[in-house]
Scaffold this active site. Structure first.
Site, PDB file in Angstrom:
ATOM      1  N   GLU A 159      46.993  37.953  83.861  1.00 51.08           N
ATOM      2  CA  GLU A 159      46.914  39.402  84.025  1.00 51.08           C
ATOM      3  C   GLU A 159      45.770  39.707  84.987  1.00 51.08           C
ATOM      4  OE1 GLU A 159      47.339  41.809  80.306  1.00 51.08           O
ATOM      5  OE2 GLU A 159      47.133  39.846  79.358  1.00 51.08           O
ATOM      6  N   ARG A 189      44.836  26.002  72.978  1.00 53.26           N
ATOM      7  CA  ARG A 189      43.925  26.824  73.771  1.00 53.26           C
ATOM      8  C   ARG A 189      42.546  26.162  73.826  1.00 53.26           C
ATOM      9  NH1 ARG A 189      44.003  32.711  74.208  1.00 53.26           N
ATOM     10  NH2 ARG A 189      41.974  33.486  74.904  1.00 53.26           N
ATOM     11  N   LYS A 227      37.391  39.652  78.295  1.00 52.46           N
ATOM     12  CA  LYS A 227      37.080  40.493  79.452  1.00 52.46           C
ATOM     13  C   LYS A 227      36.294  41.734  79.033  1.00 52.46           C
ATOM     14  CE  LYS A 227      41.363  38.770  81.363  1.00 52.46           C
ATOM     15  NZ  LYS A 227      42.815  38.964  81.421  1.00 52.46           N
TER      16      LYS A 227
END
Length: 764
Positions: free
Chosen positions: A261, A476, A486
């Site tokens: 993204e 992950r 973020k």
């Protein structure tokens, strides 16, 4: 018959029955298999074991063939594990082909019975071939390979009977065991080779890092076009046709994608994703797309698009093509209309806050008429609803139990590529599988949290009747002593704890690059993690070790003094400054050399002198000399000169040539006529390894900031670094690895400390 009794009829022990009952779906399947087997033959332990293996080994997308396989096992036509394995493979290979019973029976040996006479003859044939060696080695001979040779002759021979016959014929040939047959053979000691260059080469090979491409060559995902053979893949009546069309378009080539993204900067976790997606494509001569998942115009900025591309390329990868999810907005909208027409999607008016959490109330609009949802969805597109007043939801359930995920939501925000054309935007759950299909991705490689969305991924592709890729998941990567969210990094920036997204104390990729971490080291680090489904949290030390391995053999050496102490050589032997030649990388002649200046006035580290000598201290003291690196001199304290406050102002020393007779205990770095530079030393940004854990840091991550995470020094560095370029890397001898910061000016170089030397922990 009760479920427990059905499981026991398969020959399972009481303990195995208890374990199986914990798996509800498997229990239901095995009970159904027992029901299907009833009346078709004797359900003895041998048949039961095979039926149990059938239930656990046949992937669910092939369960349409389950009744056929159960019948063959129950009637004892498939009566051994090898036959069952061959039968399952045939079913998988012919899932989308005409199923020919004769071919099936031939492939799995259904009904084939190998007589004892045939086994005896085959065993005799094999033993005759090896008779001479068997007679020589007697019972020390390894009979294991004989089993395989007999099975090559008689594919469907019973393994137990073959083993018994081999043992019998060996006994007949050799007779009873003698006393010497019972003595264990002495293992021969391997002689050490004296060829030193060869040994050195072996050691060098052992130290070589396994690259991500090398690692991914060993990973066994499905081959392109074999999607239907993977666990959980859903086969429809159109699957065969769609896969054939897919193969014509791709040329049977592997295709992957990296779909970030564009609303923030990539971090160390993304480095693993980049390496896996681009690395798997590279390992299989395929292609990897860089696809921006730009479906949320609210947070997308141009600098993030540029930053993502730069980081992918910095890691050494070149996208086959750069695409955007927004390229497909019109097609995605048309498929949404198709889903409504199929009664697989509906417009819902529950507010976002109503559907949050693990157990939200069901939508009262789920069963609204199709024509009504079509009109309302059109109204959503035309801006007749405010944000949050309506969403389009899919009629499916995720593995985690979430009902009817949102496919479209309203946002009155201009998109950076489509402008004001749209006020409805698709979600990631809706978009990524459909864009994967559009780009004919063969392997959709995702982190483990997307496993809970795999079924909806397949459901959605099949619902609109398009090619369906295969989703694979991997663990992950998380890192201690940092945050990668973020939102939280933005908070650190706005609160002034760090300067920007590339602050060297962060673990964004741009920050790691600025600090001096080589891309090769990050890629090597990702390769060391392997490819597993486990979520892992890594200590930064592991990454820093990979950084040292690369910098040790690539960074040029320089001498720097971070906390200078002036030294005057009273008996300086030359008339003026002299040049000293220093290797750029010790032991690597091809890396060349550089020159430093040696003069009567030098600077050393203040910690390299102790006026009162501590036990074990090996450097300069009033009674102990020390060597100066590279110049061939040792120095001895002559006088300690003090300032007005009583502190040490400088030292006066004498120097002498280094010889075998006066070789000092240690050598230290020094500089003469140096450059003044700024040096930035870094420590962990957070005090605790898990700053986001409320049980460890109840006040939140902002209360866990290490106020000493940055230390700025005015240092002296030898003249060899003059003219160094931004991001150029050096090893400051005995101090650590440093990289030139973008803040540098021609007359004021700024160095970031990348990592310390391994020896730092032992240096006294």
């Amino acid at each position: 018959m009760e479920v427990t009794e059905k499981l026991k009829s398969l020959g399972l022990s009481d303990q195995k029955v208890k374990e199986t009952l914990k798996n509800e779906s498997l229990t239901v399947l095995l009970a159904d298999i027992v029901d299907q087997a009833q009346g078709k033959g004797e359900l003895n332990k041998s048949v039961g074991n095979l039926l149990y293996n059938l239930g656990t080994k046949l992937p669910r997308q092939f369960h349409t063939r389950l009744p056929l396989l159960v019948e063959y096992v129950a009637r004892a036509q498939i009566n051994q594990e090898a036959k069952l394995t061959a039968a399952i493979k045939f079913v998988q290979d012919h899932a989308m082909k005409d199923f020919n019973t004769a071919d099936f029976e031939k492939a799995c040996g259904a009904g084939v019975e190998v007589s004892q006479d045939e086994i005896e003859a085959a065993v005799a044939q094999v033993i005759k071939k090896h008779k001479e060696v068997i007679l020589k080695q007697r019972y020390q001979y390894n009979t294991g390979p004989l089993m395989g040779q007999v099975r090559a002759i008689l594919q469907w021979a019973d393994s137990r009977k073959v083993k018994e016959e081999i043992d019998l014929q060996i006994l007949t040939l050799l007779g009873p065991k003698k006393e010497e047959d019972l003595v264990k053979p002495v293992k021969k000691k391997t002689e050490k080779k004296e060829n030193k260059p060869e040994v050195a080469q072996v050691q060098h090979t052992e130290k070589q890092s396994l690259t991500m491409t090398d690692l991914l060559k060993t990973v066994h995902f499905h081959a392109p076009g074999q999607n239907h053979q993977t666990e959980g893949y859903v086969i429809t009546e159109n699957t065969s046709r769609l896969l054939q069309e897919h193969l014509k378009i791709t040329g049977v080539q592997v295709r992957t994608r990296f779909p970030p993204e564009p609303n923030g900067i990539l971090h160390i976790g993304h480095a693993k994703a980049i390496n896996i997606n681009f690395g798997y494509a590279a390992a299989n001569n395929g292609m990897c797309f860089l696809r921006y998942d730009d479906t949320n115009p609210e947070k997308e900025e141009e600098k993030f698009f540029v930053g993502i591309k730069n980081m992918v390329e910095w890691l050494g990868y070149k996208p086959h093509q750069i695409t955007h999810s927004s390229d497909n907005f019109q097609q995605l909208y048309e498929w949404a209309v198709t889903l409504i027409k199929k009664d697989l999607a509906y417009v819902c008016h529950q507010r976002p806050e109503e559907v949050r959490g693990h157990d939200p109330p069901p939508s009262p609009w789920r069963e609204r008429p199709i024509h009504e949802s079509l009109q309302l969805f059109e109204d959503m597109k035309n801006g007749k609803f405010d944000e949050g007043e309506a969403t389009l939801r899919l009629k499916t359930m995720l593995e985690e139990g979430k009902m009817d995920p949102v496919a479209y939501r309203i946002k009155f925000i201009a998109h950076h590529r489509t402008g004001d054309t749209w006020c409805i935007y698709p979600t990631y759950d809706y978009t990524h599988c459909l864009c994967d299909s559009i780009e004919h991705i063969t392997h959709s490689l995702c982190t483990k949290e997307f496993q809970a969305r795999r079924s909806s991924y397949y459901w959605l592709c099949n619902a609109v009747d398009i090619y369906c890729p295969v989703q694979w998941e991997y663990g992950r990567l998380n890192m201690y002593y940092t945050v990668v969210s973020k939102r939280k990094i933005a908070k650190l920036i706005s609160e002034g704890f760090v300067r920007d997204w590339d602050d060297p104390r962060l673990f964004t990729l741009s920050a790691l690059r600025r600090r001096g971490f080589p891309a090769e080291a990050i890629n090597n680090f990702c390769a060391t993690l392997g490819l597993t489904g486990a979520q892992i949290i890594i200590h930064p030390d592991a990454l820093e070790a990979c950084v040292r391995d690369v910098l040790n053999v690539t960074s040029h050496r320089a001498m720097a003094v971070l906390n200078p102490l002036k030294v005057i050589i009273t008996n300086y032997p030359n008339k003026g400054p002299t040049n000293v030649t220093v290797p750029n990388i010790p032991g690597n002649d091809s890396a060349g050399t550089h020159t430093v200046i040696f003069d009567e006035e030098v600077w050393i580290e203040s910690s390299d002198f102790q006026e009162v000598e501590e036990k074990g201290y090996r450097r300069l003291t009033p009674s102990q000399s020390v060597g100066l690196r590279h110049c061939g001199y040792i120095i001895q304290v002559q006088e300690v000169v003090r300032n007005a406050q009583g502190g040490i102002d400088h030292l006066k020393v004498t120097c002498h040539k280094t010889t075998d007779a006066n070789k000092p205990k240690s050598f230290i770095q020094w500089v003469s006529k140096p450059l003044k530079c700024e040096v930035r030393l870094y420590e962990r940004l957070f005090n605790h390894k898990s700053p986001e854990d409320p049980s460890v840091v109840p006040g939140g991550f902002l209360t866990d900031i290490n106020t000493n995470s940055l230390n700025v020094l005015s240092a002296l560095v030898d003249v060899s670094v003059k003219g160094a370029q931004v991001l150029q890397k050096f090893q400051f001898e005995r101090s650590g690895y440093f990289s030139v910061d973008p803040d540098s000016m021609p007359d004021n170089l700024v160095f970031n400390c990348t990592v310390g030397l391994k020896e730092d922990k032992r240096k006294v």
